[in-house]
Structure formats: C-alpha cells, structure tokens
Design a protein around this motif. Sequence first.
Motif, PDB file in Angstrom:
ATOM      1  N   ASP A  11       6.225   1.083  -5.794  1.00 56.44           N
ATOM      2  CA  ASP A  11       6.881   0.801  -4.522  1.00 56.44           C
ATOM      3  C   ASP A  11       6.873   2.042  -3.635  1.00 56.44           C
ATOM      4  O   ASP A  11       6.609   1.954  -2.436  1.00 56.44           O
ATOM      5  CB  ASP A  11       8.306   0.327  -4.779  1.00 56.44           C
ATOM      6  CG  ASP A  11       8.938  -0.297  -3.548  1.00 56.44           C
ATOM      7  OD1 ASP A  11       8.353  -1.259  -3.016  1.00 56.44           O
ATOM      8  OD2 ASP A  11      10.007   0.178  -3.125  1.00 56.44           O
ATOM      9  N   LYS A  12       7.162   3.187  -4.209  1.00 59.09           N
ATOM     10  CA  LYS A  12       7.154   4.443  -3.436  1.00 59.09           C
ATOM     11  C   LYS A  12       5.747   4.762  -2.936  1.00 59.09           C
ATOM     12  O   LYS A  12       5.577   5.207  -1.798  1.00 59.09           O
ATOM     13  CB  LYS A  12       7.678   5.606  -4.297  1.00 59.09           C
ATOM     14  CG  LYS A  12       9.166   5.581  -4.548  1.00 59.09           C
ATOM     15  CD  LYS A  12       9.687   6.931  -5.032  1.00 59.09           C
ATOM     16  CE  LYS A  12       9.047   7.332  -6.333  1.00 59.09           C
ATOM     17  NZ  LYS A  12       9.616   8.617  -6.849  1.00 59.09           N
ATOM     18  N   ALA A  13       4.748   4.542  -3.779  1.00 58.56           N
ATOM     19  CA  ALA A  13       3.362   4.807  -3.384  1.00 58.56           C
ATOM     20  C   ALA A  13       2.958   3.895  -2.233  1.00 58.56           C
ATOM     21  O   ALA A  13       2.297   4.332  -1.280  1.00 58.56           O
ATOM     22  CB  ALA A  13       2.438   4.606  -4.580  1.00 58.56           C
ATOM     23  N   LEU A  14       3.362   2.642  -2.295  1.00 59.55           N
ATOM     24  CA  LEU A  14       3.019   1.699  -1.235  1.00 59.55           C
ATOM     25  C   LEU A  14       3.706   2.079   0.074  1.00 59.55           C
ATOM     26  O   LEU A  14       3.125   1.945   1.159  1.00 59.55           O
ATOM     27  CB  LEU A  14       3.415   0.282  -1.653  1.00 59.55           C
ATOM     28  CG  LEU A  14       2.918  -0.864  -0.773  1.00 59.55           C
ATOM     29  CD1 LEU A  14       1.405  -0.794  -0.577  1.00 59.55           C
ATOM     30  CD2 LEU A  14       3.324  -2.198  -1.375  1.00 59.55           C
ATOM     31  N   ALA A  15       4.934   2.581  -0.021  1.00 57.82           N
ATOM     32  CA  ALA A  15       5.639   3.041   1.179  1.00 57.82           C
ATOM     33  C   ALA A  15       4.914   4.233   1.798  1.00 57.82           C
ATOM     34  O   ALA A  15       4.809   4.342   3.026  1.00 57.82           O
ATOM     35  CB  ALA A  15       7.077   3.414   0.827  1.00 57.82           C
ATOM     36  N   ARG A  16       4.412   5.121   0.964  1.00 59.87           N
ATOM     37  CA  ARG A  16       3.659   6.271   1.482  1.00 59.87           C
ATOM     38  C   ARG A  16       2.358   5.819   2.139  1.00 59.87           C
ATOM     39  O   ARG A  16       1.959   6.354   3.179  1.00 59.87           O
ATOM     40  CB  ARG A  16       3.362   7.256   0.345  1.00 59.87           C
ATOM     41  CG  ARG A  16       4.589   7.938  -0.246  1.00 59.87           C
ATOM     42  CD  ARG A  16       4.183   9.031  -1.221  1.00 59.87           C
ATOM     43  NE  ARG A  16       5.326   9.632  -1.880  1.00 59.87           N
ATOM     44  CZ  ARG A  16       5.613   9.482  -3.175  1.00 59.87           C
ATOM     45  NH1 ARG A  16       4.814   8.758  -3.947  1.00 59.87           N
ATOM     46  NH2 ARG A  16       6.671  10.049  -3.705  1.00 59.87           N
ATOM     47  N   ALA A  17       1.720   4.836   1.531  1.00 65.62           N
ATOM     48  CA  ALA A  17       0.487   4.309   2.121  1.00 65.62           C
ATOM     49  C   ALA A  17       0.765   3.660   3.467  1.00 65.62           C
ATOM     50  O   ALA A  17       0.006   3.846   4.428  1.00 65.62           O
ATOM     51  CB  ALA A  17      -0.143   3.288   1.164  1.00 65.62           C
ATOM     52  N   ARG A  18       1.847   2.909   3.547  1.00 62.26           N
ATOM     53  CA  ARG A  18       2.243   2.287   4.822  1.00 62.26           C
ATOM     54  C   ARG A  18       2.401   3.342   5.904  1.00 62.26           C
ATOM     55  O   ARG A  18       1.859   3.207   7.007  1.00 62.26           O
ATOM     56  CB  ARG A  18       3.547   1.521   4.637  1.00 62.26           C
ATOM     57  CG  ARG A  18       4.158   0.957   5.902  1.00 62.26           C
ATOM     58  CD  ARG A  18       5.662   0.822   5.740  1.00 62.26           C
ATOM     59  NE  ARG A  18       6.273   2.114   5.491  1.00 62.26           N
ATOM     60  CZ  ARG A  18       7.441   2.293   4.883  1.00 62.26           C
ATOM     61  NH1 ARG A  18       8.121   1.248   4.446  1.00 62.26           N
ATOM     62  NH2 ARG A  18       7.929   3.501   4.698  1.00 62.26           N
TER      63      ARG A  18
END
Length: 201
Positions: A11-18
């Motif tokens: 979830d944190k990685a996806l937020a960073r990608a966003r």
Amino acid sequence: MSIRSKSHDRDKALARARDLFWKQGFHATSLKDIEAALHMHPGSIYAAFGNKETLFRMALERYAEEVAESRQKILDAAPDALEGLARFVETAHPVTRDDLPQPACFLAKTGMDTGLTQPALRAAISALLDRTEAAFAQTYRQAQAEGALPANADPDNLARRLHATLTGIGVYALRPERREQARLMARDLADEIRALRHLAS
C-alpha cells in the motif's frame, strides 16, 4: 513477514507510485525513478505490480478511490448534499490543498496528456473521469430530492459544468504564480454551488 505487513508495504509503495506519476506523468517517469520512489528492485516491482503501465493504472485507481472516500466523508458530515459538495470543492480538491503532489486532479491532468497513447490507459482514465462526473450528478440528484434544487434542474448538466470548471481551475493552478488565485476561484465555485439553493426558493 506477515500478510498484513506485506499488504501495508504494498500500500505504501502504491502511494509513492501515485505521487511520482502525479508529479512527473507517465512518460517522464523512468524505471529508475520508480525503483527510487518505491525503494524496490525491478524484479520486486514486476512481481508486485507488473509492468509500468499496470502500475500507473493502479495508481490512478488508488487516487480515484481516495478522492471518492474523501468526498463521501465530507458529504456524510454535511447538513445536506449541496453543502457537502460545496465543502468538498473548497477544502478537499487538490487546488485548495498544499499536502498533495500537484494542485490539479491527477485524473484530469493525465487525461490531458496528449502523449499518452496507450489505449488501455486512455480507456481507464476515461472510465474513472466518468465515474467522478457520475458521482457529482448523483450528489446533485440527492440535493434535488432534499429540495435544495428545483425539479427542473438538470443534475447531469450541473455535474458536467462542475467537472469542467474544477479541471480548468486545476490547470490554472499549475502555474505557481497563479496558485492563490486558483484557490480563490475554487472558493467562489463553492459559493456558486451554495447559491443554487436559492433557485429552489
């Protein structure tokens, strides 16, 4: 590592990608940029998210879900639908906030990228933008049912105008020297939404 911990890390990685894609766009973001932002090696990124296009689509979907949740919380806390929509425009839209990567809506900003030619991404963006517009229309219909809008008001047209206006304000806010004026326009727009109530009087 527990399943919950893995889910949290993903979830944190996806937020960073966003945030990375929101700032730089699809084409300007390299694999090296993604590796650095997500703190992951290429193999791990591929295993978790697939290719760059899939990761970008997932980032768009995450953004849309977060905006929808934020909008719903504001609507739930407001005394009625029309006031809730006005509060969303003046407090939760990217143009009014300083804690987001860009003052323009991520979906709208991506939709205007003429260099984005991938059909699957174009279709995903269009569907998510349509979902946003439909949510606005539903809120106007709720306001109509509550008596805040007259029976002859057109919720779909109101939603299209709101969506287009918010997009325009966001584009205007991308010029740093115009950011404060854009905020004022968003507040004016919120007041215009509130003023619709008088049409039902």
